[in-house]
Write a protein that holds these residues in place. Structure first.
Motif, PDB file in Angstrom:
ATOM      1  N   LYS A  22       0.823  -1.216   0.000  1.00 31.70           N
ATOM      2  CA  LYS A  22       0.000   0.000   0.000  1.00 31.70           C
ATOM      3  C   LYS A  22       0.854   1.262   0.000  1.00 31.70           C
ATOM      4  O   LYS A  22       0.563   2.232  -0.724  1.00 31.70           O
ATOM      5  N   LEU A  23       1.887   1.273   0.820  1.00 31.85           N
ATOM      6  CA  LEU A  23       2.754   2.447   0.863  1.00 31.85           C
ATOM      7  C   LEU A  23       3.428   2.679  -0.482  1.00 31.85           C
ATOM      8  O   LEU A  23       3.535   3.814  -0.957  1.00 31.85           O
ATOM      9  N   ARG A  24       3.873   1.615  -1.087  1.00 35.62           N
ATOM     10  CA  ARG A  24       4.530   1.733  -2.395  1.00 35.62           C
ATOM     11  C   ARG A  24       3.553   2.244  -3.449  1.00 35.62           C
ATOM     12  O   ARG A  24       3.893   3.109  -4.271  1.00 35.62           O
ATOM     13  N   GLU A  25       2.328   1.719  -3.414  1.00 38.70           N
ATOM     14  CA  GLU A  25       1.303   2.155  -4.369  1.00 38.70           C
ATOM     15  C   GLU A  25       0.989   3.639  -4.226  1.00 38.70           C
ATOM     16  O   GLU A  25       0.645   4.308  -5.196  1.00 38.70           O
ATOM     17  N   GLU A  26       1.091   4.141  -3.000  1.00 41.62           N
ATOM     18  CA  GLU A  26       0.796   5.550  -2.742  1.00 41.62           C
ATOM     19  C   GLU A  26       2.015   6.451  -2.941  1.00 41.62           C
ATOM     20  O   GLU A  26       1.958   7.641  -2.661  1.00 41.62           O
ATOM     21  N   GLY A  27       3.116   5.866  -3.390  1.00 36.60           N
ATOM     22  CA  GLY A  27       4.278   6.672  -3.739  1.00 36.60           C
ATOM     23  C   GLY A  27       5.225   6.986  -2.600  1.00 36.60           C
ATOM     24  O   GLY A  27       6.089   7.863  -2.728  1.00 36.60           O
ATOM     25  N   PHE A  28       5.099   6.287  -1.482  1.00 37.28           N
ATOM     26  CA  PHE A  28       6.012   6.489  -0.362  1.00 37.28           C
ATOM     27  C   PHE A  28       7.256   5.616  -0.535  1.00 37.28           C
ATOM     28  O   PHE A  28       7.170   4.488  -1.038  1.00 37.28           O
ATOM     29  N   SER A  29       8.399   6.112  -0.093  1.00 36.77           N
ATOM     30  CA  SER A  29       9.592   5.269  -0.031  1.00 36.77           C
ATOM     31  C   SER A  29       9.498   4.441   1.245  1.00 36.77           C
ATOM     32  O   SER A  29       9.199   4.965   2.317  1.00 36.77           O
ATOM     33  N   VAL A  30       9.733   3.148   1.122  1.00 37.86           N
ATOM     34  CA  VAL A  30       9.481   2.255   2.256  1.00 37.86           C
ATOM     35  C   VAL A  30      10.439   1.083   2.219  1.00 37.86           C
ATOM     36  O   VAL A  30      10.817   0.594   1.146  1.00 37.86           O
ATOM     37  N   PHE A 425       3.330   3.403  14.689  1.00 35.08           N
ATOM     38  CA  PHE A 425       2.030   2.756  14.484  1.00 35.08           C
ATOM     39  C   PHE A 425       2.169   1.265  14.772  1.00 35.08           C
ATOM     40  O   PHE A 425       3.039   0.593  14.208  1.00 35.08           O
ATOM     41  N   THR A 426       1.306   0.764  15.660  1.00 31.16           N
ATOM     42  CA  THR A 426       1.358  -0.635  16.084  1.00 31.16           C
ATOM     43  C   THR A 426       0.195  -1.395  15.444  1.00 31.16           C
ATOM     44  O   THR A 426      -0.861  -1.551  16.052  1.00 31.16           O
ATOM     45  N   LEU A 427       0.380  -1.844  14.213  1.00 30.57           N
ATOM     46  CA  LEU A 427      -0.684  -2.563  13.519  1.00 30.57           C
ATOM     47  C   LEU A 427      -0.911  -3.917  14.180  1.00 30.57           C
ATOM     48  O   LEU A 427       0.045  -4.609  14.553  1.00 30.57           O
ATOM     49  N   ARG A 441      -8.629  -9.961   7.761  1.00 30.08           N
ATOM     50  CA  ARG A 441      -9.770  -9.070   7.523  1.00 30.08           C
ATOM     51  C   ARG A 441      -9.566  -7.736   8.255  1.00 30.08           C
ATOM     52  O   ARG A 441      -9.885  -6.666   7.742  1.00 30.08           O
ATOM     53  N   CYS A 442      -9.037  -7.799   9.454  1.00 28.99           N
ATOM     54  CA  CYS A 442      -8.863  -6.593  10.254  1.00 28.99           C
ATOM     55  C   CYS A 442      -7.520  -5.927  10.000  1.00 28.99           C
ATOM     56  O   CYS A 442      -7.399  -4.708  10.113  1.00 28.99           O
ATOM     57  N   ALA A 443      -6.503  -6.721   9.660  1.00 32.62           N
ATOM     58  CA  ALA A 443      -5.206  -6.139   9.321  1.00 32.62           C
ATOM     59  C   ALA A 443      -5.331  -5.264   8.080  1.00 32.62           C
ATOM     60  O   ALA A 443      -4.689  -4.204   7.991  1.00 32.62           O
ATOM     61  N   GLU A 444      -6.151  -5.674   7.131  1.00 30.39           N
ATOM     62  CA  GLU A 444      -6.367  -4.840   5.939  1.00 30.39           C
ATOM     63  C   GLU A 444      -6.940  -3.486   6.339  1.00 30.39           C
ATOM     64  O   GLU A 444      -6.533  -2.442   5.805  1.00 30.39           O
ATOM     65  N   GLN A 445      -7.874  -3.493   7.278  1.00 33.69           N
ATOM     66  CA  GLN A 445      -8.449  -2.228   7.748  1.00 33.69           C
ATOM     67  C   GLN A 445      -7.374  -1.364   8.397  1.00 33.69           C
ATOM     68  O   GLN A 445      -7.293  -0.158   8.136  1.00 33.69           O
ATOM     69  N   ALA A 450      -4.214   3.484   8.187  1.00 31.78           N
ATOM     70  CA  ALA A 450      -2.920   4.127   8.409  1.00 31.78           C
ATOM     71  C   ALA A 450      -2.397   4.766   7.125  1.00 31.78           C
ATOM     72  O   ALA A 450      -1.901   5.902   7.138  1.00 31.78           O
ATOM     73  N   THR A 451      -2.526   4.065   6.010  1.00 32.47           N
ATOM     74  CA  THR A 451      -2.021   4.603   4.743  1.00 32.47           C
ATOM     75  C   THR A 451      -2.805   5.841   4.322  1.00 32.47           C
ATOM     76  O   THR A 451      -2.219   6.818   3.830  1.00 32.47           O
ATOM     77  N   ASP A 452      -4.116   5.833   4.523  1.00 34.41           N
ATOM     78  CA  ASP A 452      -4.916   7.031   4.233  1.00 34.41           C
ATOM     79  C   ASP A 452      -4.451   8.205   5.099  1.00 34.41           C
ATOM     80  O   ASP A 452      -4.398   9.345   4.635  1.00 34.41           O
ATOM     81  N   LEU A 453      -4.108   7.923   6.341  1.00 29.88           N
ATOM     82  CA  LEU A 453      -3.609   8.968   7.246  1.00 29.88           C
ATOM     83  C   LEU A 453      -2.277   9.531   6.748  1.00 29.88           C
ATOM     84  O   LEU A 453      -2.074  10.748   6.724  1.00 29.88           O
ATOM     85  N   PHE A 454      -1.375   8.637   6.331  1.00 29.07           N
ATOM     86  CA  PHE A 454      -0.080   9.108   5.826  1.00 29.07           C
ATOM     87  C   PHE A 454      -0.268   9.995   4.592  1.00 29.07           C
ATOM     88  O   PHE A 454       0.408  11.018   4.435  1.00 29.07           O
ATOM     89  N   SER A 455      -1.177   9.607   3.718  1.00 27.57           N
ATOM     90  CA  SER A 455      -1.444  10.402   2.512  1.00 27.57           C
ATOM     91  C   SER A 455      -2.053  11.754   2.879  1.00 27.57           C
ATOM     92  O   SER A 455      -1.714  12.788   2.277  1.00 27.57           O
ATOM     93  N   TYR A 456      -2.959  11.748   3.841  1.00 21.38           N
ATOM     94  CA  TYR A 456      -3.570  12.989   4.340  1.00 21.38           C
ATOM     95  C   TYR A 456      -2.493  13.940   4.855  1.00 21.38           C
ATOM     96  O   TYR A 456      -2.493  15.138   4.547  1.00 21.38           O
TER      97      TYR A 456
END
Length: 537
Positions: A22-30, A425-427, A441-445, A450-456
């Motif tokens: 997800k981070l890679r898809e959103e353009g973050f270096s990870v 962040f403690t996933l 199911r919940c890890a995806e959430q 978290a990724t939406d927050l980083f993008s925000y």
């Protein structure tokens, strides 16, 4: 000079792989750091005979890739470990995730740099890296522990903990013919291993400290035509999981246990006992989770089943828990486990009656006799939920240690962030909705939130996030309060932070028992309100 990233992910299991993607898809270096030599997390490490899902395979796989859903065929309703590890390797290869994972890299320290507004990590081999965000995806059951029994290293035969079971197997590629095998521990892992070892071991000695309430797994093959039906039903199935209490397809019966006749109650118990998976636990009358008299009814039913299945009445009683009710601890699912004790080669050693005094070069010495063994397998579990985080030296603001902050139990906001530890962040961590859940199911959430927050934050040029003390206090109180509406606090278990290796540890609820659907809704509400309860700057 250490490497610099937008984000560092610790762990390359189910959660870590998706977070990396997800981070890679959103353009973050990870960069992800993984202790093992391959991906898979728990499904990489736990490759003991008998290891498999207790979630239905189709509900456990990732939902986020149509390609994976179309291309991957599950072969059993409860996937065995080799297939699950293969699946996670398939995903890693398909999305070329390995290029951003550094294997054989154990994170030993993580230090918040207030001036630089970043996390600095150090690896066991001395390697260093830094990132704006530090994301733990270490899993709730990954910090394995051996029991504190004198002499473990003195044993001259083969021995291992199940979470470090050798890839090449024990004995003759896990054929225990002619071998005297000892298993210490009868939790979910012990149950799975015992079922397999009993098939070939010349003698199998089961050293049991306390029995668990086990229920039938009822696994079966998935043929090609059935897989196609499963594939066609994926959208509906994932929706049912998201709408349920624990992220499974199982939903509590809508009737009250107090409104049905004795015959109707027994009929449902019988029906669920004969069905696959956790239905007997999470598809039962809801009152078995929060009312003692209702729990007594299901506990009595399961006890009767154990007595029916075990020939020796004395052994049967030793296999029935007396100190907690059914479902107050996670329920191990079994396949002919109780029938193992009807075999001449399987012997139950009750440790409350004859405690282990030491491990000797020849085997296990109990208070009444010594058992000569060729192999000892420790199925002694994990330091649950907080263990993996506690084993990293994590220092937040002003040098505060996370281990010190959590000395009397975890304090978090949403089970994802902690006051004094910005940008950590403690996933699937303590107090997180993903801990009492069908984890993917919940890890995806967790990952998506978290990724939406980083993008925000990136869009608004914000660099730092930390919950308010008021929000952390309120969430921690809410977690504790939801636990009081269940029977979980009445049992000693890793749910309550109980660890036999640390008897002085304070009892405190580690999970979130308010239902993953309610947790998901609360996370969404907080995001919609501009991440209410967090200070972002």
């Amino acid at each position: 000079m250490s490497e610099q990233y937008d984000a560092i992910v610790i762990g390359a299991g189910v959660t870590g792989l998706y977070q990396l993607y997800k981070l890679r898809e959103e353009g973050f270096s990870v960069k992800a750091y993984e202790t093992g030599t391959g991906v898979g997390g728990t499904w990489y490490w736990n490759n003991y005979p008998g290891c498999r899902f207790d979630s239905e395979s189709e509900t456990y796989g990732y939902s986020w890739s149509e390609e994976v859903l179309k291309e991957w065929d599950w072969t059993e309703h409860f996937s065995p470990q080799p297939e699950t590890e293969k699946y996670l390797n398939f995903v890693a290869d398909k999305f070329d995730l390995r290029k951003d994972i550094q294997f054989e890299s154990k994170v030993t320290t993580a230090t918040w740099d207030e001036a630089g507004q970043k996390w600095d990590i150090e690896l066991e081999d001395g390697g260093k890296a830094s990132a704006t965000f530090l994301i733990s995806a270490t899993g709730p059951l990954s910090a394995f522990q051996l029991p504190k029994i004198p002499g473990i290293e003195s044993f001259k035969g083969e021995w291992t903990h199940t979470a470090r079971y050798p890839k090449e197997g024990l004995a003759n590629n896990n054929d225990f013919s002619g071998k005297r095998v000892g298993v210490i521990g009868t939790g979910a892992t012990g149950v799975q291993f015992i079922q397999e070892a009993a098939k070939t071991a010349e003698q199998l000695y089961v050293f049991q400290l306390a029995p668990e309430w086990c229920a039938p797994l009822k696994n079966s093959r998935i043929e090609k035509d059935e897989m196609e039906k499963i594939r066609a039903n994926y959208p509906q199935m994932f929706k049912e999981c998201i709408d349920s209490f624990g992220g499974f397809q199982h939903k509590f019966d809508e009737r009250s246990i107090y409104d049905v006749t004795d015959e109707e109650r027994e009929a449902l118990f019988e029906e669920l006992y004969d069905k696959p998976g956790f239905g007997i636990w999470l598809g039962n009358f809801s009152e078995i989770m929060n009312k003692m008299d209702a729990n007594d009814m299901i506990s009595d039913f399961i006890a009767r089943k154990i007595r029916q299945r075990v020939n020796d009445p004395k052994v049967a009683e030793q296999l029935i828990p007396k100190n907690h009710g059914f479902g107050m601890r996670r329920v191990p699912l079994e396949t002919k486990y109780f029938e193992c004790y009807n075999q001449d080669n399987v012997h139950l050693v009750s440790l409350p009656d004859t405690p282990i005094e030491e491990i000797t070069p020849a085997g296990v010495k109990c208070s009444d006799q010594e058992y000569d063994l060729d192999i000892i397998v420790y199925a002694t579990g994990f330091e649950g939920v907080m263990g993996a985080l506690n084993r990293i030296d994590i220092s937040g603001k002003d040098g505060q240690k996370l281990k010190d902050k959590w000395a009397d139990g975890p304090r978090t906001m949403l089970g994802m962030q902690i006051v004094g530890f910005p940008n950590l962040f403690t996933l699937v961590g303590p107090h997180n909705g993903a801990t009492f859940c069908n984890i993917p199911r919940c890890a995806e959430q967790n990952v998506e939130w978290a990724t939406d927050l980083f993008s925000y934050m990136r869009d608004k040029n914000l660099k730092r996030i930390e919950p308010t003390l008021e929000a952390e206090d309120a969430w921690t109180a809410h977690v504790d309060e939801t636990a009081t509406h269940t029977l979980f606090p009445k049992a000693d278990s890793w749910f309550m932070g109980i660890n036999v290796n640390d008897p002085n540890k304070k009892r405190t609820f580690m999970l979130y028992a308010g239902g993953q659907q309610n947790y998901r809704a609360r996370c969404d509400e907080i995001a919609e309100k501009g991440y209410e309860g967090f200070v972002i700057k």
